[in-house]
Design a protein around this motif. Structure first.
Motif, PDB file in Angstrom:
ATOM      1  N   PRO A  81       0.807  -1.220   0.000  1.00 50.92           N
ATOM      2  CA  PRO A  81       0.000   0.000   0.000  1.00 50.92           C
ATOM      3  C   PRO A  81       0.840   1.269   0.000  1.00 50.92           C
ATOM      4  CG  PRO A  81      -0.158  -1.111   2.122  1.00 50.92           C
ATOM      5  CD  PRO A  81       0.594  -2.024   1.198  1.00 50.92           C
ATOM      6  N   GLU A  82       2.059   1.196   0.519  1.00 49.34           N
ATOM      7  CA  GLU A  82       2.951   2.359   0.514  1.00 49.34           C
ATOM      8  C   GLU A  82       3.318   2.750  -0.921  1.00 49.34           C
ATOM      9  OE1 GLU A  82       3.175  -0.091   4.093  1.00 49.34           O
ATOM     10  OE2 GLU A  82       3.762  -0.576   2.042  1.00 49.34           O
ATOM     11  N   TRP A  83       3.556   1.733  -1.756  1.00 53.07           N
ATOM     12  CA  TRP A  83       3.867   2.001  -3.154  1.00 53.07           C
ATOM     13  C   TRP A  83       2.668   2.630  -3.844  1.00 53.07           C
ATOM     14  CZ3 TRP A  83       1.888   1.113  -7.898  1.00 53.07           C
ATOM     15  CH2 TRP A  83       2.708   1.409  -8.992  1.00 53.07           C
ATOM     16  N   VAL A  84       1.481   2.076  -3.595  1.00 54.31           N
ATOM     17  CA  VAL A  84       0.263   2.598  -4.223  1.00 54.31           C
ATOM     18  C   VAL A  84       0.054   4.051  -3.811  1.00 54.31           C
ATOM     19  CG1 VAL A  84      -2.241   2.336  -4.456  1.00 54.31           C
ATOM     20  CG2 VAL A  84      -0.777   0.303  -4.376  1.00 54.31           C
ATOM     21  N   SER A  85       0.208   4.336  -2.517  1.00 56.46           N
ATOM     22  CA  SER A  85       0.037   5.700  -2.031  1.00 56.46           C
ATOM     23  C   SER A  85       1.044   6.652  -2.656  1.00 56.46           C
ATOM     24  CB  SER A  85       0.162   5.712  -0.502  1.00 56.46           C
ATOM     25  OG  SER A  85      -0.035   7.008  -0.004  1.00 56.46           O
ATOM     26  N   ALA A  86       2.304   6.219  -2.734  1.00 58.52           N
ATOM     27  CA  ALA A  86       3.358   7.066  -3.305  1.00 58.52           C
ATOM     28  C   ALA A  86       3.155   7.296  -4.804  1.00 58.52           C
ATOM     29  CB  ALA A  86       4.723   6.436  -3.044  1.00 58.52           C
ATOM     30  N   ASN A  87       2.464   6.384  -5.475  1.00 59.11           N
ATOM     31  CA  ASN A  87       2.273   6.471  -6.923  1.00 59.11           C
ATOM     32  C   ASN A  87       0.837   6.764  -7.325  1.00 59.11           C
ATOM     33  OD1 ASN A  87       4.965   5.601  -8.297  1.00 59.11           O
ATOM     34  ND2 ASN A  87       4.711   4.289  -6.508  1.00 59.11           N
ATOM     35  N   ALA A  88       0.006   7.159  -6.365  1.00 52.21           N
ATOM     36  CA  ALA A  88      -1.419   7.396  -6.630  1.00 52.21           C
ATOM     37  C   ALA A  88      -1.638   8.452  -7.703  1.00 52.21           C
ATOM     38  CB  ALA A  88      -2.147   7.772  -5.338  1.00 52.21           C
ATOM     39  N   GLU A  89      -0.837   9.488  -7.705  1.00 53.83           N
ATOM     40  CA  GLU A  89      -0.999  10.549  -8.698  1.00 53.83           C
ATOM     41  C   GLU A  89      -0.704  10.030 -10.106  1.00 53.83           C
ATOM     42  OE1 GLU A  89      -1.962  14.503  -9.919  1.00 53.83           O
ATOM     43  OE2 GLU A  89      -2.463  13.250  -8.202  1.00 53.83           O
ATOM     44  N   HIS A  90       0.315   9.209 -10.234  1.00 54.90           N
ATOM     45  CA  HIS A  90       0.626   8.591 -11.531  1.00 54.90           C
ATOM     46  C   HIS A  90      -0.515   7.679 -11.983  1.00 54.90           C
ATOM     47  CE1 HIS A  90       2.684   6.510 -14.753  1.00 54.90           C
ATOM     48  NE2 HIS A  90       2.461   5.363 -14.142  1.00 54.90           N
ATOM     49  N   LEU A  91      -1.039   6.889 -11.060  1.00 52.98           N
ATOM     50  CA  LEU A  91      -2.172   6.010 -11.385  1.00 52.98           C
ATOM     51  C   LEU A  91      -3.356   6.847 -11.857  1.00 52.98           C
ATOM     52  CD1 LEU A  91      -2.034   3.584  -8.309  1.00 52.98           C
ATOM     53  CD2 LEU A  91      -1.102   3.180 -10.597  1.00 52.98           C
ATOM     54  N   ARG A  92      -3.680   7.906 -11.112  1.00 58.41           N
ATOM     55  CA  ARG A  92      -4.811   8.774 -11.438  1.00 58.41           C
ATOM     56  C   ARG A  92      -4.651   9.376 -12.834  1.00 58.41           C
ATOM     57  NH1 ARG A  92      -5.980  13.753 -12.112  1.00 58.41           N
ATOM     58  NH2 ARG A  92      -3.954  14.545 -11.493  1.00 58.41           N
ATOM     59  N   LYS A  93      -3.475   9.913 -13.104  1.00 55.84           N
ATOM     60  CA  LYS A  93      -3.232  10.553 -14.408  1.00 55.84           C
ATOM     61  C   LYS A  93      -3.292   9.536 -15.543  1.00 55.84           C
ATOM     62  CE  LYS A  93      -0.567  14.525 -12.864  1.00 55.84           C
ATOM     63  NZ  LYS A  93       0.773  15.148 -12.834  1.00 55.84           N
ATOM     64  N   THR A  94      -2.721   8.369 -15.336  1.00 57.03           N
ATOM     65  CA  THR A  94      -2.754   7.326 -16.361  1.00 57.03           C
ATOM     66  C   THR A  94      -4.184   6.924 -16.688  1.00 57.03           C
ATOM     67  OG1 THR A  94      -0.586   6.498 -15.679  1.00 57.03           O
ATOM     68  CG2 THR A  94      -1.965   4.996 -16.961  1.00 57.03           C
ATOM     69  N   LEU A  95      -5.025   6.876 -15.661  1.00 56.45           N
ATOM     70  CA  LEU A  95      -6.427   6.490 -15.837  1.00 56.45           C
ATOM     71  C   LEU A  95      -7.286   7.647 -16.356  1.00 56.45           C
ATOM     72  CD1 LEU A  95      -6.723   4.406 -12.577  1.00 56.45           C
ATOM     73  CD2 LEU A  95      -6.828   3.494 -14.918  1.00 56.45           C
ATOM     74  N   GLY A  96      -6.739   8.870 -16.314  1.00 57.28           N
ATOM     75  CA  GLY A  96      -7.484  10.029 -16.783  1.00 57.28           C
ATOM     76  C   GLY A  96      -8.555  10.486 -15.818  1.00 57.28           C
TER      77      GLY A  96
END
Length: 102
Positions: A81-96
């Motif tokens: 979950p630490e990785w997901v939290s640290a990369n949440a913005e990248h995930l959000r942007k990739t998903l639009g």
């Protein structure tokens, strides 16, 4: 850069939804508002979390009818979950998805 594959977006969507639940965006309507997902996609994504061994459980509100309540992530399984939290913005942007406002 080419657009992400369906496999990648499906994976990212699941991770991002689990992250949002951890942030208190933990109902189908709030997930829909935060992401712009249709209801069915949000519901299907919640169900699909178990395919990643993320244990997500619905907590009903006592005394309420019609499945009123919220979701909680009880266990992230093999996902950090630490990785997901640290990369949440990248995930959000990739998903639009739109930015989540506090």
């Amino acid at each position: 850069m080419s657009s992400p594959s369906k496999t990648r977006t499906s994976f990212y969507r699941r991770l991002y939804v689990a992250h949002l639940i951890e942030q208190g965006i933990d109902t189908v309507p709030s997930l829909m508002a935060a992401t712009g997902m249709p209801r069915r996609t949000a519901q299907d994504t919640l169900t699909a979390l178990e395919e990643l061994d993320i244990c997500c459980r619905f907590i009903p509100e006592s005394g309420q009818r019609h499945n009123v309540g919220h979701y909680t992530v009880e266990n992230w399984g093999p996902i950090a979950p630490e990785w997901v939290s640290a990369n949440a913005e990248h995930l959000r942007k990739t998903l639009g998805y739109p930015s989540v406002r506090d």
